[in-house]
Write an enzyme that holds these catalytic residues in place. Structure first.
Site: not given
Length: 552
Positions: A1, A364-366
């Site tokens: 996130m 997420d968030e790569v």
């Protein structure tokens, strides 16, 4: 996130802790806020008499009030289980365990003996499996009737009986939640009623982040108790992140020898042995919650990289221990045999330990690898999960990698389109919009706990939305809701409680109750009466001003 804030320093954490202590008072399991309404919301008087079924949270499908005096628990009350058809007999042990658990719950505050007996005929509380109930009742639906002669809960299977026992608890005075004999000795009476009930969605969950701050198995069990009361059926455990790796993998001992030794703020961290994890799973299963373990890859992987530096081919790792809160910097190598041997070792062990159908791979968030490499990484790890006999789940960024059960949280530009296209290919969606369901967001900007990167979420914001229509997705693709609770600023069970309650019941009602029953005015009145229940149980909660809490 995404969290566009700087990491919390130790000094800031100490200040936050002092502010919380000054604002809170000790109460059982955690801390209880005692602030009254501040926006003019009128407090309600405490209702007299038996608690009627129109006060249940989440609101049932159908409630028909009866007439007469209702049923009072006495020292002659028994809890009955019923023999039946051969198919029912095969589940008799499970039904008896539900009955024993109900008896234990009711004995503590009432002091009544409440023996569990057969058969189901006669007065008392009867738990009865009835495969002849309408098929629409499903595995979690039930029928509860109460009158002067007793209480009868029927369901097509044990899970429905258990959900019905949670409604029975809500029909008794709040003191029924006390872990010790109730001081005021109320009459333990249920109003006469017939309740027909079943859930709106098949997936209703909450997530606990044990990576940013570690919580012991006993503390996780306490979290499960709160979910079960409001008929949630999935516990998502976020087991790995940049700050810590929390699950033992025998083939990769450095994950816990190194990667488990840190958490936000610099405290020691910890991890679950296989036995610890299986005990959490067992406890959840007894309350009909499915554990969904999450190993977040390829990003959020600094703890794994600290344990196995050879998996870092981008130079993304931060020095260990990592105790900050910045996100998006770390990634496993997106290609190569070594990384997929690593993910296979982890997936195989976690699948072995987890009886439920799901294994969450994060995703997420790569930010440091190319989109094509990312999609291929997700596809390959998803295949490993399927090969291990589980259904892969991923945050909505994994949609291009072919993950079939996607958890929506990130509504930034382009994400809605990716998700819609995935549902048109057959994918299903768990709704966890960060601006509505993230239980770590502050209630208001000045609240001492939580974050604000997704906005502030008061109780009405958590309640007043429709999972089916929030996004323009294929009809029927939304299978449920989940409230994630991230723990950058939360390091005690009491802090968890303050963020859960009273928002958790709002999300539970979205997941369980029919859409046509959705009404903020009605909900906040029912929710207000839950405060006395939480006080009796020793749960911390926040007396939010938008809820008309009863006068003390």
């Amino acid at each position: 996130m995404p969290r566009p804030i700087a990491g919390l320093s130790v000094r800031t954490r100490v200040l936050l802790t002092l502010l919380c202590v000054l604002a809170l008072t000790a109460a059982g399991f955690g801390l209880q806020r005692v602030l009254g309404p501040r926006d003019g919301t009128a407090a309600r008087p405490v209702p007299a008499g038996p608690r009627t079924a129109d006060r249940i949270v989440p609101v049932p499908l159908s409630v028909t009030p009866g007439s007469g005096p209702g049923y009072r628990l006495t020292d002659r009350t028994v809890i009955r289980t019923a023999p039946g058809t051969e198919a029912v007999e095969r589940q008799a042990g499970e039904v008896r365990r539900i009955a024993e658990r109900l008896a234990e719950t009711l004995r503590r505050p009432t002091g009544l003996p409440l023996p569990v007996v057969e058969p189901a005929a006669g007065d008392g509380i009867a738990l009865v499996l009835d495969p002849a109930l309408p098929e629409a009742t499903g595995t979690e639906g039930y029928r509860l009737t109460a009158d002067a002669d007793g209480v009868r809960i029927t369901a097509r299977g044990p899970e429905g009986l258990f959900r019905g026992t949670q409604t029975l608890r809500q029909l008794l005075p709040p003191g029924i939640e006390s872990p010790a004999p109730a001081a005021d000795g109320p009459e333990w009476t249920l109003a006469p009623v017939t309740v027909e009930d079943r859930p709106r969605y098949r997936y209703r969950g909450a997530m606990l982040d044990v990576a940013r701050h570690f919580f012991t198995p006993a503390e996780v069990k306490g979290f499960i108790d709160r979910l079960a009361l409001y008929k949630l059926n999935h516990l998502h455990l976020h087991l790995t992140d940049d700050q810590g790796w929390r699950i033992e993998v025998p083939a990769r001992p450095a994950l816990t020898a190194v990667g488990a030794t840190s958490e936000v703020g610099g405290t020691p961290g910890g991890f679950y042995t296989a036995a610890d994890y299986q005990e959490i799973v067992r406890y959840a299963q007894e309350r009909y919650l499915t554990v969904v373990p999450e190993i977040d890859v390829p990003g959020h992987s600094n703890a794994a990289l600290a344990a196995y530096p050879e998996l870092d081919c981008t130079g993304s790792a931060r020095p260990w221990p990592y105790t900050g809160t910045e996100v998006g910097f770390s990634t496993l190598c997106p290609t190569g045999d070594a990384v997929f041997t690593f993910t296979r070792d982890v997936v195989t062990e976690l699948a072995r330990l987890t009886p439920g159908p799901y294994l969450h791979i994060g995703g997420d968030e790569v930010k440091r690898i190319a989109p094509a490499e990312y999609a291929e990484f997700v596809r390959r790890v998803g295949e490993q999960v399927r090969a291990a006999g589980k259904t892969p789940v991923g945050w909505n960024q994994t949609a291009p990698g072919g993950i079939g059960l996607l958890q929506f949280w990130d509504g930034r530009a382009g994400r809605d389109t990716e998700l819609r296209e995935a549902t048109e290919r057959g994918a299903e969606v768990i709704m966890s919009p960060s601006g509505r369901s993230y239980l770590d967001m502050k209630y208001e900007s000045t609240y001492p706990l939580g974050l604000v990167w997704a906005g502030t979420i008061d109780v009405r914001t958590a309640y007043d939305w429709d999972p089916d229509t929030l996004l323009p997705l294929r009809a029927g693709s939304v299978v449920g809701v989940e409230g994630p609770l991230w723990t950058e600023t939360l390091d005690t069970p009491g802090a968890l409680d303050l963020m859960l309650l009273p928002r958790l019941p709002a999300l539970a009602e979205l997941g369980w109750s029919p859409r046509e029953s959705h009404d903020w005015g009605h909900f906040k009145g029912r929710l207000a009466e839950e405060g006395a229940r939480w006080e009796a149980a020793g749960y911390a909660y926040e007396r939010r001003p938008e809820v008309p809490w009863p006068n003390r």
